[in-house]
Design an enzyme around this catalytic site. Sequence first.
Site, short mmCIF file in Angstrom:
data_model
loop_
_atom_site.label_atom_id
_atom_site.label_comp_id
_atom_site.label_asym_id
_atom_site.label_seq_id
_atom_site.Cartn_x
_atom_site.Cartn_y
_atom_site.Cartn_z
N ARG A 71 -65.20 15.13 -38.27
CA ARG A 71 -65.24 13.78 -38.72
C ARG A 71 -65.04 13.44 -40.21
NH1 ARG A 71 -65.12 13.91 -33.96
NH2 ARG A 71 -66.69 13.56 -32.64
N SER A 131 -71.77 3.66 -34.52
CA SER A 131 -72.64 4.84 -34.98
C SER A 131 -73.04 4.99 -36.50
CB SER A 131 -72.22 6.39 -34.64
OG SER A 131 -71.99 6.29 -33.15
N GLU A 154 -72.30 7.35 -41.76
CA GLU A 154 -70.91 7.47 -41.31
C GLU A 154 -70.16 6.42 -41.87
OE1 GLU A 154 -69.70 9.50 -37.59
OE2 GLU A 154 -69.46 7.58 -37.10
P1 NAP Z 1 -73.29 11.60 -27.15
O1 NAP Z 1 -71.86 11.74 -25.98
O2 NAP Z 1 -74.29 11.34 -26.50
O3 NAP Z 1 -73.14 13.08 -27.69
C1 NAP Z 1 -74.11 13.17 -28.65
C2 NAP Z 1 -73.80 14.52 -29.65
O4 NAP Z 1 -73.63 15.56 -28.62
C3 NAP Z 1 -72.30 14.47 -30.11
O5 NAP Z 1 -72.45 15.09 -31.34
C4 NAP Z 1 -71.49 15.21 -29.39
O6 NAP Z 1 -70.37 15.92 -29.92
C5 NAP Z 1 -72.42 16.34 -28.64
N1 NAP Z 1 -71.78 16.75 -27.48
C6 NAP Z 1 -72.06 15.88 -26.31
N2 NAP Z 1 -71.60 16.74 -25.01
C7 NAP Z 1 -71.11 17.79 -25.92
C8 NAP Z 1 -70.13 18.89 -25.42
N3 NAP Z 1 -69.92 18.86 -23.86
N4 NAP Z 1 -69.70 19.64 -25.99
C9 NAP Z 1 -69.79 19.80 -27.31
N5 NAP Z 1 -70.56 18.68 -27.98
C10 NAP Z 1 -71.27 17.74 -27.18
O7 NAP Z 1 -72.66 10.91 -28.25
P2 NAP Z 1 -72.58 9.27 -28.66
O8 NAP Z 1 -73.14 9.09 -29.72
O9 NAP Z 1 -72.75 8.45 -27.53
O10 NAP Z 1 -70.88 9.37 -29.05
C11 NAP Z 1 -70.03 9.54 -27.91
C12 NAP Z 1 -68.81 10.04 -28.66
O11 NAP Z 1 -68.38 9.34 -29.61
C13 NAP Z 1 -69.11 11.30 -29.00
O12 NAP Z 1 -68.03 12.53 -28.88
C14 NAP Z 1 -69.16 11.06 -30.48
O13 NAP Z 1 -69.02 12.13 -31.46
C15 NAP Z 1 -68.14 10.23 -30.78
N6 NAP Z 1 -68.15 9.23 -31.79
C16 NAP Z 1 -67.46 9.37 -32.90
C17 NAP Z 1 -67.47 8.71 -34.01
C18 NAP Z 1 -66.36 8.82 -34.96
O14 NAP Z 1 -65.44 9.53 -34.88
N7 NAP Z 1 -66.74 8.21 -36.24
C19 NAP Z 1 -68.28 7.57 -34.08
C20 NAP Z 1 -69.45 7.23 -33.16
C21 NAP Z 1 -69.45 8.33 -31.79
P3 NAP Z 1 -69.17 15.32 -30.61
O15 NAP Z 1 -69.91 14.42 -31.70
O16 NAP Z 1 -68.80 16.62 -31.14
O17 NAP Z 1 -68.44 14.54 -29.62
#
Ligand code: NAP
Length: 341
Positions: free
Chosen positions: A165, A239, A336
Amino acid sequence: MKIEQKVSLASHSTMGLGGQAAYLCSVANRNDVAEALAWAKSNNLPAIMIGGGSNIVWKDEGYPGLVIVNDVLHYQIYQEDESNAYLTAGAGEVWDSVVERSVAAGLTGIEALSLIPGKTGATPVQNVGAYGQDISQTLTTIEAFDSQTGQFVTLRGSDCAFGYRTSRFKTTDKGRFFIITITLHLTRGKPVPPFYSSVQTYFEVEGISDVSPAALRQAVMSIRASKLPDPAFVRNCGSFFANPIIRQDQFISLNASYENIPHWPADEGVKLPAAWLIEQVGFKDVHDNATGMSTWPQQPLVLVNEKARNTADLLAFKQKIVDAVQAKFGIVLQQEPELLP
Ligand code: NAP
């Protein structure tokens, strides 16, 4: 190109807060970008480029220079061979529309980034990622105006210092490059498992075994819609905190006290879900009368402006969460959305 004066910035942030821009204009092509920046320079004003405002929090004092809204539209697919394609998109294109069109063309590479709000030019800045894909995996080049040299340049993905990120655009070269287009290398084929568990569960429930880019897009859209508010109706910036990555030894000592901490291995340590930490300190579905802010019931990572008076209210609410998480877990959550200026 029209340059407006004293424009409220609240309508240029999906959080709906912030002071005024001294000047604001919209740019539709590279000439406009050069012209806008030359105007700012000749008037001795700072300039900043924004997209859809979905990841921006403006300070109450506003912006003292020229805010340039990127409306550069462009969409072109160059099919190299049967399985490889290059997609060039204007920075002002709505990101999800780019994803939608690439999926309709049968391409894989960005479909897990479906429904991420905002415009295309913002995606490399924080190396936008979701459900296992991020923009650095497919980005080949960026066309930008380099305010340091006063020239248009082409940057390779490998020159962007992409990390989790993050990129050079929000660190060492913050404010230097004005992104015009991005080019992605996509492939014709199927997304490769393993999928995040929420995505896998969706496929199982829907009885989908042959996963196409369109099926993955549908899964992500369904998951996001079930737990995230639509910024068109609910004032939020997605987020509000990044998921923290902590050292292995830090994790071991935390895990001794809290056995069920969800976690995943990360390059530099262990990744924890910020949403879980926030929930543990009692900030899920909290409506704070003092600041007019709340956390979204299905996803406490999302801060919602219900009736905040200003950005100071938002920041005060954010600090309550940061302090509570730090007091209990010793982890300092990082904001963020970018706080500007
Ligand atoms: P989520 O799916 O509930 O996941 C929460 C955390 O767990 C995140 O850090 C995610 O990693 C990690 N995670 C879940 N399953 C995983 C796996 N199989 N392997 C590795 N890591 C895993 O998260 P959420 O907050 O609802 O968000 C959904 C997705 O949107 C996530 O991938 C999150 O990173 C992404 N997101 C990105 C941004 C951005 O780019 N600025 C903002 C908001 C949300 P990751 O973060 O590495 O995916």
